[in-house]
Design an enzyme around this catalytic site. Structure first.
Site: not given
Ligand code: ZN
Length: 347
Positions: A64, A177, A207-208, A230, A318
Protein backbone atom coordinates in the site's frame (compact mmCIF):
# COMPACT_ATOMS: atom_id res chain seq x y z
CA UNK A 1 18.31 1.90 -8.27
CA UNK A 2 19.16 0.06 -5.07
CA UNK A 3 16.54 -1.07 -2.61
CA UNK A 4 17.89 1.30 0.06
CA UNK A 5 17.82 4.28 -2.29
CA UNK A 6 14.26 3.49 -3.33
CA UNK A 7 13.24 3.21 0.31
CA UNK A 8 14.71 6.65 0.96
CA UNK A 9 12.81 8.22 -1.96
CA UNK A 10 9.56 6.50 -0.99
CA UNK A 11 9.87 7.29 2.72
CA UNK A 12 10.48 10.97 2.09
CA UNK A 13 7.53 11.22 -0.32
CA UNK A 14 4.13 12.10 1.18
CA UNK A 15 1.03 10.00 0.71
CA UNK A 16 -1.39 10.48 3.57
CA UNK A 17 -4.26 8.02 3.11
CA UNK A 18 -6.56 9.24 0.33
CA UNK A 19 -3.90 11.59 -1.06
CA UNK A 20 -1.36 9.16 -2.50
CA UNK A 21 -0.52 11.07 -5.72
CA UNK A 22 3.12 11.93 -4.92
CA UNK A 23 3.88 8.32 -4.00
CA UNK A 24 1.86 7.03 -6.94
CA UNK A 25 3.90 9.08 -9.42
CA UNK A 26 7.11 7.84 -7.85
CA UNK A 27 5.90 4.24 -7.98
CA UNK A 28 5.05 4.55 -11.68
CA UNK A 29 8.55 5.89 -12.36
CA UNK A 30 10.32 3.24 -10.25
CA UNK A 31 8.25 0.24 -11.45
CA UNK A 32 8.30 1.18 -15.15
CA UNK A 33 11.75 -0.24 -16.03
CA UNK A 34 10.69 -3.71 -14.83
CA UNK A 35 7.13 -3.89 -16.19
CA UNK A 36 5.75 -4.89 -19.59
CA UNK A 37 2.77 -2.67 -18.97
CA UNK A 38 1.85 -0.16 -16.30
CA UNK A 39 -1.53 1.41 -15.61
CA UNK A 40 -3.18 3.58 -13.00
CA UNK A 41 -6.74 2.40 -12.41
CA UNK A 42 -9.81 4.55 -11.75
CA UNK A 43 -9.24 4.71 -7.99
CA UNK A 44 -5.54 5.36 -8.70
CA UNK A 45 -4.01 2.07 -7.68
CA UNK A 46 -0.81 1.48 -9.70
CA UNK A 47 -0.73 -1.83 -11.55
CA UNK A 48 2.55 -2.96 -13.12
CA UNK A 49 2.29 -6.17 -15.12
CA UNK A 50 5.01 -8.62 -16.06
CA UNK A 51 3.45 -10.99 -18.56
CA UNK A 52 4.01 -14.72 -18.22
CA UNK A 53 3.26 -17.74 -20.37
CA UNK A 54 -0.26 -18.82 -21.22
CA UNK A 55 -2.10 -21.11 -18.80
CA UNK A 56 0.09 -20.28 -15.83
CA UNK A 57 -1.13 -18.83 -12.53
CA UNK A 58 -1.45 -15.09 -12.12
CA UNK A 59 -0.14 -13.58 -8.89
CA UNK A 60 -0.98 -10.19 -7.44
CA UNK A 61 1.65 -8.61 -5.21
CA UNK A 62 0.25 -5.72 -3.18
CA UNK A 63 1.98 -2.98 -1.22
CA UNK A 64 0.00 0.00 0.00
CA UNK A 65 1.13 3.47 -0.97
CA UNK A 66 -0.69 5.39 1.76
CA UNK A 67 0.62 6.32 5.19
CA UNK A 68 -1.11 7.35 8.41
CA UNK A 69 -1.35 11.12 8.85
CA UNK A 70 -3.72 13.94 9.61
CA UNK A 71 -6.22 16.07 7.70
CA UNK A 72 -7.27 19.68 8.26
CA UNK A 73 -10.80 19.72 9.68
CA UNK A 74 -11.40 23.32 10.72
CA UNK A 75 -9.45 26.57 10.66
CA UNK A 76 -10.06 28.56 13.87
CA UNK A 77 -10.57 32.31 13.73
CA UNK A 78 -7.10 32.71 15.25
CA UNK A 79 -5.53 30.69 12.42
CA UNK A 80 -4.99 27.33 14.14
CA UNK A 81 -5.83 24.11 12.28
CA UNK A 82 -7.92 21.46 13.99
CA UNK A 83 -7.62 18.03 12.46
CA UNK A 84 -8.86 14.48 12.10
CA UNK A 85 -6.68 11.40 11.98
CA UNK A 86 -6.29 9.52 8.70
CA UNK A 87 -5.56 5.98 9.85
CA UNK A 88 -5.13 4.42 13.26
CA UNK A 89 -2.81 6.31 15.57
CA UNK A 90 -2.42 6.58 19.31
CA UNK A 91 -3.20 10.19 20.30
CA UNK A 92 -0.14 10.09 22.57
CA UNK A 93 2.24 10.14 19.58
CA UNK A 94 0.85 13.37 18.16
CA UNK A 95 1.65 16.07 20.70
CA UNK A 96 4.56 18.37 19.81
CA UNK A 97 5.33 16.63 16.50
CA UNK A 98 6.75 18.56 13.58
CA UNK A 99 4.44 18.17 10.61
CA UNK A 100 3.95 19.51 7.07
CA UNK A 101 0.62 20.85 5.88
CA UNK A 102 0.40 19.84 2.24
CA UNK A 103 -1.55 22.58 0.52
CA UNK A 104 -2.03 22.78 -3.23
CA UNK A 105 0.58 25.52 -3.40
CA UNK A 106 3.24 24.53 -0.87
CA UNK A 107 4.30 22.38 2.05
CA UNK A 108 3.89 24.49 5.18
CA UNK A 109 6.12 23.66 8.15
CA UNK A 110 4.08 23.31 11.32
CA UNK A 111 3.91 21.85 14.81
CA UNK A 112 1.15 20.06 16.73
CA UNK A 113 0.38 22.25 19.71
CA UNK A 114 -1.69 22.05 22.87
CA UNK A 115 -2.65 24.23 25.78
CA UNK A 116 0.66 24.83 27.65
CA UNK A 117 1.27 22.25 30.42
CA UNK A 118 2.13 25.10 32.80
CA UNK A 119 -1.48 26.14 32.98
CA UNK A 120 -3.06 22.71 32.84
CA UNK A 121 -4.84 21.55 35.94
CA UNK A 122 -3.33 18.68 37.95
CA UNK A 123 -5.80 16.10 36.55
CA UNK A 124 -5.39 17.45 32.99
CA UNK A 125 -1.64 16.83 33.14
CA UNK A 126 -2.20 13.18 34.04
CA UNK A 127 -4.46 12.31 31.12
CA UNK A 128 -3.75 11.83 27.45
CA UNK A 129 -4.60 14.90 25.43
CA UNK A 130 -7.04 13.68 22.80
CA UNK A 131 -6.41 14.68 19.19
CA UNK A 132 -9.54 16.84 19.12
CA UNK A 133 -7.99 19.03 21.82
CA UNK A 134 -4.77 19.42 19.85
CA UNK A 135 -4.21 21.79 16.93
CA UNK A 136 -1.70 22.48 14.19
CA UNK A 137 0.18 25.76 14.36
CA UNK A 138 1.43 27.12 11.03
CA UNK A 139 2.28 30.54 12.43
CA UNK A 140 -0.81 32.16 10.93
CA UNK A 141 -2.26 35.25 12.63
CA UNK A 142 -5.88 34.57 11.72
CA UNK A 143 -8.22 32.39 9.65
CA UNK A 144 -7.81 34.81 6.74
CA UNK A 145 -4.04 34.65 7.10
CA UNK A 146 -4.11 30.81 7.12
CA UNK A 147 -6.28 30.84 3.99
CA UNK A 148 -3.91 33.29 2.32
CA UNK A 149 -1.10 30.84 3.08
CA UNK A 150 -3.04 28.34 0.97
CA UNK A 151 -4.63 26.18 3.67
CA UNK A 152 -8.09 24.75 3.13
CA UNK A 153 -10.27 22.20 4.86
CA UNK A 154 -9.32 18.71 3.68
CA UNK A 155 -5.62 19.40 3.18
CA UNK A 156 -3.48 16.41 4.19
CA UNK A 157 -0.85 16.75 6.91
CA UNK A 158 2.21 14.48 7.03
CA UNK A 159 4.86 13.96 9.68
CA UNK A 160 8.03 15.94 8.98
CA UNK A 161 10.75 13.31 9.30
CA UNK A 162 13.67 12.78 6.92
CA UNK A 163 15.05 9.36 6.08
CA UNK A 164 18.47 8.60 7.49
CA UNK A 165 20.62 5.50 7.28
CA UNK A 166 22.03 4.81 10.70
CA UNK A 167 23.66 1.89 12.49
CA UNK A 168 25.06 -1.14 10.68
CA UNK A 169 21.95 -2.22 8.86
CA UNK A 170 19.14 0.09 9.95
CA UNK A 171 17.31 3.09 8.61
CA UNK A 172 15.19 5.60 10.48
CA UNK A 173 12.35 7.38 8.75
CA UNK A 174 8.65 7.97 8.33
CA UNK A 175 5.98 5.92 6.58
CA UNK A 176 7.89 2.63 6.47
CA UNK A 177 4.30 1.34 6.75
CA UNK A 178 4.19 0.69 3.90
CA UNK A 179 6.89 2.32 1.80
CA UNK A 180 9.10 -0.57 2.94
CA UNK A 181 6.62 -2.86 1.20
CA UNK A 182 6.60 -0.56 -1.85
CA UNK A 183 10.41 -0.75 -2.07
CA UNK A 184 10.24 -4.55 -1.74
CA UNK A 185 7.53 -4.67 -4.45
CA UNK A 186 9.81 -2.84 -6.90
CA UNK A 187 12.80 -5.01 -6.01
CA UNK A 188 10.73 -8.19 -6.40
CA UNK A 189 9.60 -7.20 -9.88
CA UNK A 190 13.20 -6.32 -10.75
CA UNK A 191 14.35 -9.80 -9.69
CA UNK A 192 11.57 -11.43 -11.71
CA UNK A 193 13.09 -10.54 -15.07
CA UNK A 194 12.20 -14.02 -16.20
CA UNK A 195 9.12 -15.75 -14.88
CA UNK A 196 6.56 -18.16 -16.27
CA UNK A 197 3.55 -16.80 -14.47
CA UNK A 198 2.00 -13.38 -14.86
CA UNK A 199 2.89 -11.00 -12.05
CA UNK A 200 0.81 -7.93 -11.22
CA UNK A 201 2.70 -5.64 -8.85
CA UNK A 202 0.10 -3.32 -7.34
CA UNK A 203 0.60 -0.17 -5.29
CA UNK A 204 -2.71 0.13 -3.44
CA UNK A 205 -4.54 3.14 -2.01
CA UNK A 206 -6.25 3.74 1.32
CA UNK A 207 -5.14 0.58 3.08
CA UNK A 208 -4.99 2.43 6.37
CA UNK A 209 -8.66 3.40 6.02
CA UNK A 210 -9.90 -0.14 5.45
CA UNK A 211 -7.94 -1.99 2.75
CA UNK A 212 -9.92 -0.15 0.10
CA UNK A 213 -7.68 -0.12 -2.98
CA UNK A 214 -6.71 -3.76 -2.58
CA UNK A 215 -10.34 -4.80 -2.93
CA UNK A 216 -11.05 -3.05 -6.18
CA UNK A 217 -7.60 -3.80 -7.64
CA UNK A 218 -7.88 -7.51 -6.83
CA UNK A 219 -11.32 -7.60 -8.43
CA UNK A 220 -9.88 -6.06 -11.60
CA UNK A 221 -6.67 -8.07 -11.70
CA UNK A 222 -8.49 -11.33 -10.80
CA UNK A 223 -5.37 -13.22 -9.69
CA UNK A 224 -5.08 -16.88 -8.66
CA UNK A 225 -2.90 -15.96 -5.69
CA UNK A 226 -2.49 -12.77 -3.63
CA UNK A 227 0.58 -11.77 -1.69
CA UNK A 228 0.71 -8.61 0.41
CA UNK A 229 4.06 -7.01 1.15
CA UNK A 230 3.63 -5.04 4.33
CA UNK A 231 5.27 -4.33 7.68
CA UNK A 232 4.58 -5.61 11.16
CA UNK A 233 5.39 -4.28 14.61
CA UNK A 234 8.15 -5.92 16.63
CA UNK A 235 8.55 -7.20 20.16
CA UNK A 236 12.27 -6.48 20.47
CA UNK A 237 11.87 -3.36 22.59
CA UNK A 238 11.60 -3.04 26.39
CA UNK A 239 8.29 -3.98 27.96
CA UNK A 240 6.91 -6.36 25.32
CA UNK A 241 5.93 -9.87 26.44
CA UNK A 242 6.95 -12.81 24.29
CA UNK A 243 3.27 -13.82 24.28
CA UNK A 244 2.36 -10.61 22.48
CA UNK A 245 4.83 -11.03 19.62
CA UNK A 246 8.12 -12.76 18.99
CA UNK A 247 8.91 -10.83 15.79
CA UNK A 248 12.27 -9.09 15.87
CA UNK A 249 13.87 -6.59 13.55
CA UNK A 250 16.81 -8.08 11.60
CA UNK A 251 15.59 -11.68 11.96
CA UNK A 252 14.07 -11.93 8.51
CA UNK A 253 10.65 -11.53 6.93
CA UNK A 254 7.67 -12.54 9.07
CA UNK A 255 5.05 -14.81 7.53
CA UNK A 256 1.57 -14.16 8.83
CA UNK A 257 -0.18 -17.26 10.12
CA UNK A 258 -3.15 -15.27 11.41
CA UNK A 259 -4.05 -11.64 11.97
CA UNK A 260 -7.30 -9.89 12.77
CA UNK A 261 -8.58 -10.25 9.20
CA UNK A 262 -6.99 -13.38 7.83
CA UNK A 263 -6.13 -16.97 8.54
CA UNK A 264 -3.54 -17.57 5.86
CA UNK A 265 -4.46 -20.33 3.42
CA UNK A 266 -2.35 -23.39 4.41
CA UNK A 267 -1.08 -23.82 0.85
CA UNK A 268 0.19 -20.23 0.84
CA UNK A 269 2.02 -20.73 4.10
CA UNK A 270 3.56 -24.00 2.88
CA UNK A 271 4.62 -22.32 -0.39
CA UNK A 272 6.36 -19.45 1.42
CA UNK A 273 7.93 -21.56 4.20
CA UNK A 274 9.27 -24.14 1.72
CA UNK A 275 10.75 -21.41 -0.48
CA UNK A 276 12.46 -19.77 2.50
CA UNK A 277 13.86 -23.05 3.86
CA UNK A 278 15.06 -24.31 0.50
CA UNK A 279 16.94 -21.06 -0.11
CA UNK A 280 18.34 -20.57 3.38
CA UNK A 281 16.29 -17.44 4.07
CA UNK A 282 15.70 -16.89 7.77
CA UNK A 283 12.02 -16.19 8.48
CA UNK A 284 9.68 -15.69 11.43
CA UNK A 285 6.10 -16.85 11.92
CA UNK A 286 3.58 -14.40 13.25
CA UNK A 287 0.21 -14.90 14.91
CA UNK A 288 -1.09 -11.42 15.62
CA UNK A 289 -4.57 -10.54 16.76
CA UNK A 290 -4.37 -6.83 16.04
CA UNK A 291 -4.08 -5.29 12.59
CA UNK A 292 -4.35 -6.80 9.16
CA UNK A 293 -3.14 -6.23 5.60
CA UNK A 294 -4.30 -6.07 1.99
CA UNK A 295 -4.10 -9.88 1.99
CA UNK A 296 -7.28 -10.03 4.07
CA UNK A 297 -9.20 -8.06 1.46
CA UNK A 298 -7.67 -9.90 -1.51
CA UNK A 299 -8.62 -13.24 0.03
CA UNK A 300 -12.29 -12.22 0.16
CA UNK A 301 -12.45 -10.79 -3.35
CA UNK A 302 -14.60 -12.41 -6.06
CA UNK A 303 -15.07 -16.10 -5.20
CA UNK A 304 -12.02 -16.02 -2.90
CA UNK A 305 -8.32 -15.66 -3.68
CA UNK A 306 -5.81 -17.63 -1.56
CA UNK A 307 -3.64 -14.88 -0.06
CA UNK A 308 -0.82 -14.36 2.39
CA UNK A 309 1.49 -11.69 3.73
CA UNK A 310 5.23 -11.25 3.84
CA UNK A 311 5.68 -8.76 6.68
CA UNK A 312 8.82 -6.75 7.18
CA UNK A 313 9.53 -6.18 10.89
CA UNK A 314 9.46 -2.44 11.64
CA UNK A 315 9.67 -0.68 14.99
CA UNK A 316 7.18 2.05 15.94
CA UNK A 317 4.77 1.75 13.03
CA UNK A 318 1.76 4.08 13.06
CA UNK A 319 3.85 6.82 14.66
CA UNK A 320 5.96 9.66 13.20
CA UNK A 321 9.24 7.72 12.81
CA UNK A 322 10.36 4.12 12.84
CA UNK A 323 13.32 1.79 12.38
CA UNK A 324 13.76 -0.94 9.81
CA UNK A 325 16.49 -3.38 8.77
CA UNK A 326 17.68 -3.15 5.16
CA UNK A 327 18.69 -6.82 5.31
CA UNK A 328 15.08 -7.74 6.15
CA UNK A 329 13.94 -5.78 3.11
CA UNK A 330 16.42 -7.58 0.86
CA UNK A 331 15.39 -10.97 2.20
CA UNK A 332 11.70 -10.15 1.82
CA UNK A 333 12.20 -9.30 -1.87
CA UNK A 334 14.34 -12.38 -2.41
CA UNK A 335 11.71 -14.59 -0.79
CA UNK A 336 8.86 -13.04 -2.79
CA UNK A 337 10.72 -13.38 -6.10
CA UNK A 338 11.84 -16.98 -5.46
CA UNK A 339 8.33 -17.95 -4.33
CA UNK A 340 6.73 -16.48 -7.47
CA UNK A 341 9.17 -18.44 -9.63
CA UNK A 342 7.98 -21.74 -8.20
CA UNK A 343 4.31 -20.90 -7.84
CA UNK A 344 3.27 -23.57 -10.34
CA UNK A 345 4.45 -26.31 -7.97
CA UNK A 346 1.75 -25.20 -5.55
CA UNK A 347 -1.11 -23.59 -7.49
ZN1 ZN B 1 0.64 -1.36 6.40
Amino acid sequence: MSLGKNLELLSNANGVAGREDEVRNLMVELLKPYADEITVDRLENVIAVKKGKKDTPKVMLAAHMDEVGLMVKTITKDGFLQFTKMGGMDDRVLLAQKVKVLTEKAQLPAVVGSKPPHIQKEEERKKVIQHDELFIDIGAASREDAKAMGVKVGDPVAFDVNYVKTGKDTALGKAFDDRAGCAVLIETLKQLNHTNCTVCAVGTIQEELGLRGAGTAAFGVDPDVGLALDVTFTGDVPGVREFDTTVKMGKGPALTVTDSGLVTHPKILRWLMDTASQNGIEYQLETGLMGTTDAARMSLTRQGIPSGTISIPARYIHSPAGFISIKDLENSAKLAALAVRKIQDYF
